[in-house]
Structures are given as C-alpha cells and as structure tokens.
Design a protein around this motif. Structure first.
Motif, PDB file in Angstrom:
ATOM      1  N   GLY A  16      54.128  44.256  54.244  1.00 49.21           N
ATOM      2  CA  GLY A  16      52.753  43.831  54.409  1.00 49.21           C
ATOM      3  C   GLY A  16      52.450  42.605  53.578  1.00 49.21           C
ATOM      4  O   GLY A  16      51.382  42.025  53.669  1.00 49.21           O
ATOM      5  N   LYS A  17      53.392  42.155  52.765  1.00 54.80           N
ATOM      6  CA  LYS A  17      53.212  40.956  51.943  1.00 54.80           C
ATOM      7  C   LYS A  17      54.123  39.828  52.443  1.00 54.80           C
ATOM      8  O   LYS A  17      54.374  38.879  51.728  1.00 54.80           O
ATOM      9  N   ASP A  18      54.626  39.948  53.652  1.00 59.91           N
ATOM     10  CA  ASP A  18      55.593  38.983  54.162  1.00 59.91           C
ATOM     11  C   ASP A  18      54.978  37.953  55.092  1.00 59.91           C
ATOM     12  O   ASP A  18      55.691  37.251  55.795  1.00 59.91           O
ATOM     13  N   GLY A  19      53.653  37.838  55.117  1.00 61.11           N
ATOM     14  CA  GLY A  19      52.997  36.848  55.959  1.00 61.11           C
ATOM     15  C   GLY A  19      52.935  35.506  55.253  1.00 61.11           C
ATOM     16  O   GLY A  19      52.869  35.430  54.030  1.00 61.11           O
ATOM     17  N   ALA A  20      52.951  34.439  56.024  1.00 63.12           N
ATOM     18  CA  ALA A  20      52.875  33.100  55.454  1.00 63.12           C
ATOM     19  C   ALA A  20      52.191  32.173  56.437  1.00 63.12           C
ATOM     20  O   ALA A  20      52.255  32.378  57.648  1.00 63.12           O
ATOM     21  N   PHE A  21      51.523  31.162  55.905  1.00 60.32           N
ATOM     22  CA  PHE A  21      50.956  30.109  56.726  1.00 60.32           C
ATOM     23  C   PHE A  21      51.650  28.806  56.396  1.00 60.32           C
ATOM     24  O   PHE A  21      51.935  28.520  55.242  1.00 60.32           O
ATOM     25  N   TYR A  22      51.903  28.046  57.444  1.00 60.29           N
ATOM     26  CA  TYR A  22      52.588  26.767  57.318  1.00 60.29           C
ATOM     27  C   TYR A  22      51.665  25.670  57.832  1.00 60.29           C
ATOM     28  O   TYR A  22      50.894  25.885  58.758  1.00 60.29           O
ATOM     29  N   ASN A  23      51.782  24.481  57.257  1.00 60.42           N
ATOM     30  CA  ASN A  23      50.978  23.371  57.761  1.00 60.42           C
ATOM     31  C   ASN A  23      51.644  22.776  58.991  1.00 60.42           C
ATOM     32  O   ASN A  23      52.684  23.263  59.460  1.00 60.42           O
ATOM     33  N   MET A  28      55.380  25.703  54.019  1.00 60.31           N
ATOM     34  CA  MET A  28      54.561  26.862  53.680  1.00 60.31           C
ATOM     35  C   MET A  28      53.510  26.452  52.652  1.00 60.31           C
ATOM     36  O   MET A  28      53.843  25.946  51.592  1.00 60.31           O
ATOM     37  N   VAL A  29      52.240  26.670  52.998  1.00 60.89           N
ATOM     38  CA  VAL A  29      51.156  26.296  52.099  1.00 60.89           C
ATOM     39  C   VAL A  29      50.460  27.514  51.503  1.00 60.89           C
ATOM     40  O   VAL A  29      49.728  27.375  50.527  1.00 60.89           O
ATOM     41  N   ALA A  30      50.659  28.695  52.066  1.00 58.16           N
ATOM     42  CA  ALA A  30      50.023  29.887  51.504  1.00 58.16           C
ATOM     43  C   ALA A  30      50.778  31.143  51.901  1.00 58.16           C
ATOM     44  O   ALA A  30      51.187  31.291  53.043  1.00 58.16           O
ATOM     45  N   SER A  31      50.950  32.006  50.932  1.00 57.30           N
ATOM     46  CA  SER A  31      51.377  33.375  51.208  1.00 57.30           C
ATOM     47  C   SER A  31      50.096  34.158  51.430  1.00 57.30           C
ATOM     48  O   SER A  31      49.075  33.861  50.820  1.00 57.30           O
ATOM     49  N   GLU A  73      50.967  28.754  46.899  1.00 57.64           N
ATOM     50  CA  GLU A  73      51.704  27.551  47.257  1.00 57.64           C
ATOM     51  C   GLU A  73      50.851  26.286  47.222  1.00 57.64           C
ATOM     52  O   GLU A  73      51.329  25.232  46.862  1.00 57.64           O
ATOM     53  N   SER A  74      49.594  26.394  47.652  1.00 49.44           N
ATOM     54  CA  SER A  74      48.761  25.201  47.789  1.00 49.44           C
ATOM     55  C   SER A  74      47.298  25.603  47.895  1.00 49.44           C
ATOM     56  O   SER A  74      46.982  26.653  48.429  1.00 49.44           O
ATOM     57  N   ASP A  75      46.402  24.745  47.403  1.00 46.73           N
ATOM     58  CA  ASP A  75      44.959  24.949  47.563  1.00 46.73           C
ATOM     59  C   ASP A  75      44.432  24.214  48.787  1.00 46.73           C
ATOM     60  O   ASP A  75      43.244  23.980  48.913  1.00 46.73           O
ATOM     61  N   GLU A  76      45.302  23.875  49.724  1.00 46.30           N
ATOM     62  CA  GLU A  76      44.939  23.045  50.864  1.00 46.30           C
ATOM     63  C   GLU A  76      43.773  23.607  51.664  1.00 46.30           C
ATOM     64  O   GLU A  76      42.873  22.868  52.060  1.00 46.30           O
ATOM     65  N   PHE A  77      43.749  24.910  51.913  1.00 53.44           N
ATOM     66  CA  PHE A  77      42.661  25.497  52.701  1.00 53.44           C
ATOM     67  C   PHE A  77      41.318  25.259  52.014  1.00 53.44           C
ATOM     68  O   PHE A  77      40.346  24.863  52.631  1.00 53.44           O
ATOM     69  N   GLY A  88      29.901  16.598  55.895  1.00 57.05           N
ATOM     70  CA  GLY A  88      29.042  17.093  56.963  1.00 57.05           C
ATOM     71  C   GLY A  88      29.811  17.467  58.212  1.00 57.05           C
ATOM     72  O   GLY A  88      29.330  17.313  59.327  1.00 57.05           O
ATOM     73  N   ASP A  89      31.006  17.977  58.044  1.00 59.82           N
ATOM     74  CA  ASP A  89      31.892  18.286  59.158  1.00 59.82           C
ATOM     75  C   ASP A  89      32.505  19.673  58.938  1.00 59.82           C
ATOM     76  O   ASP A  89      32.174  20.369  57.999  1.00 59.82           O
ATOM     77  N   SER A  90      33.389  20.066  59.835  1.00 57.98           N
ATOM     78  CA  SER A  90      34.133  21.315  59.726  1.00 57.98           C
ATOM     79  C   SER A  90      35.619  20.992  59.721  1.00 57.98           C
ATOM     80  O   SER A  90      36.065  20.146  60.498  1.00 57.98           O
ATOM     81  N   PRO A  91      36.393  21.650  58.858  1.00 58.84           N
ATOM     82  CA  PRO A  91      37.838  21.391  58.879  1.00 58.84           C
ATOM     83  C   PRO A  91      38.473  21.949  60.146  1.00 58.84           C
ATOM     84  O   PRO A  91      37.946  22.874  60.758  1.00 58.84           O
ATOM     85  N   ARG A  92      39.569  21.369  60.549  1.00 59.89           N
ATOM     86  CA  ARG A  92      40.378  21.850  61.669  1.00 59.89           C
ATOM     87  C   ARG A  92      41.811  21.940  61.184  1.00 59.89           C
ATOM     88  O   ARG A  92      42.300  21.019  60.544  1.00 59.89           O
ATOM     89  N   TRP A  93      42.431  23.065  61.502  1.00 54.68           N
ATOM     90  CA  TRP A  93      43.787  23.296  61.030  1.00 54.68           C
ATOM     91  C   TRP A  93      44.711  23.660  62.184  1.00 54.68           C
ATOM     92  O   TRP A  93      44.273  24.121  63.227  1.00 54.68           O
ATOM     93  N   ASN A  94      45.997  23.497  61.958  1.00 55.99           N
ATOM     94  CA  ASN A  94      47.053  24.066  62.783  1.00 55.99           C
ATOM     95  C   ASN A  94      47.862  24.962  61.864  1.00 55.99           C
ATOM     96  O   ASN A  94      48.276  24.534  60.789  1.00 55.99           O
TER      97      ASN A  94
END
Length: 153
Positions: A16-23, A28-31, A73-77, A88-94
């Motif tokens: 349950g701790k094996d998820g990751a997000f990549y930019n 990998m930018v976040a576990s 990994e990163s404070d990018e989010f 005055g905008d909204s972020p967009r991510w992949n």
C-alpha cells in the motif's frame, strides 16, 4: 476448485506504500501514501414506445484522482498550486501512477491534463515527521494503461 489468483498468493501482495507519481519526463516526483483513481459513468434513460422496460444509453464519464502526497521526492505539486493561484490560474499536470508488485511486475497508468478539483491541503501539521498533503483532481483526458500488474506465472 482451488482459487489460484494472485490475491490468494502472498508473494504478489503489496504494502500500500508502493504508489508513485512521475512528471511528464518520467521522473518520480512523489511517493504516495494513499492513491485512488475512480471513474463515474452517467447514463441517459429512455423508453421506447410499446416497450415497458426502461433503457439507458451512455452519456458521459468523469475520471477522478485523489492521493495523499508524502513530500519525499519533490515539492512540485505544492509549488505549482501556489504559483498558479498567484497568477490567477489553475495548475495542469500529467501524471503516471505506478503500483509495484512484489514479483517485479508493475501496473502503470498515464493521466493527462489533470487539474485540481475540490479541497487540497495547503498547510497542515500533525504529530510525526512526515508532511502530507491531500490532493483531489479531475482527469480531462482518458487514462491510458501502460502496463498491467502480473502474477509472475
């Protein structure tokens, strides 16, 4: 007959701790501690003259993504949100969400054009040494399955 699915074999279970997000670049930018991707289908009902049964036809669907980020990994989010609000905008991510199996297999799904939706933790504090932020997002393009978790058989 004996159930031989991977769920019955402890070698293929995950923590349950094996998820990751990549930019976008595959870095990998976040576990993530928690990770959930859902789809909600909405159908339109109709009735044909002379037919007592009500029928449905596909109408739309919405893909939602929620997770708790462990800032490892990163404070990018977080910085993306703060910069976007100031502009005055909204972020967009992949994103690429990955779940690792104990047998070396991986399930990876690509999420494109992801925007924040609902409440997002900006600043919080709890006992312990991990900073956690809850994110809720909507995915504006259909998710794409890149690889499927295997049983190793």
């Amino acid at each position: 007959m004996l159930n031989t699915s991977s769920a019955a074999d402890s070698r293929f279970t995950r923590t349950g701790k094996d998820g990751a997000f990549y930019n976008d670049n595959g870095v990998m930018v976040a576990s993530v501690e928690t990770y959930k991707s859902t789809v909600n289908f909405s159908n339109a009902s109709y009735k044909v003259l002379g037919d007592m049964q009500e029928h449905v036809t596909p109408g739309s669907y919405k893909v939602s993504l929620s997770f708790t980020e462990l800032v490892i990994e990163s404070d990018e989010f977080f910085t993306d949100i703060m910069d976007a609000m100031e502009a005055g905008d909204s972020p967009r991510w992949n994103f690429q969400g990955a779940i690792q199996g104990r047998n070396g297999s991986e399930e990876r799904i690509m999420y494109r054009d992801v925007i924040p939706d609902g409440d997002i933790d900006l600043h919080n504090l709890s006992v312990g040494d991990n900073i956690k932020r809850q994110f809720n997002c909507t995915v504006n393009n259909p998710p794409k399955l890149a690889s499927l978790l295997g049983t190793g058989r």
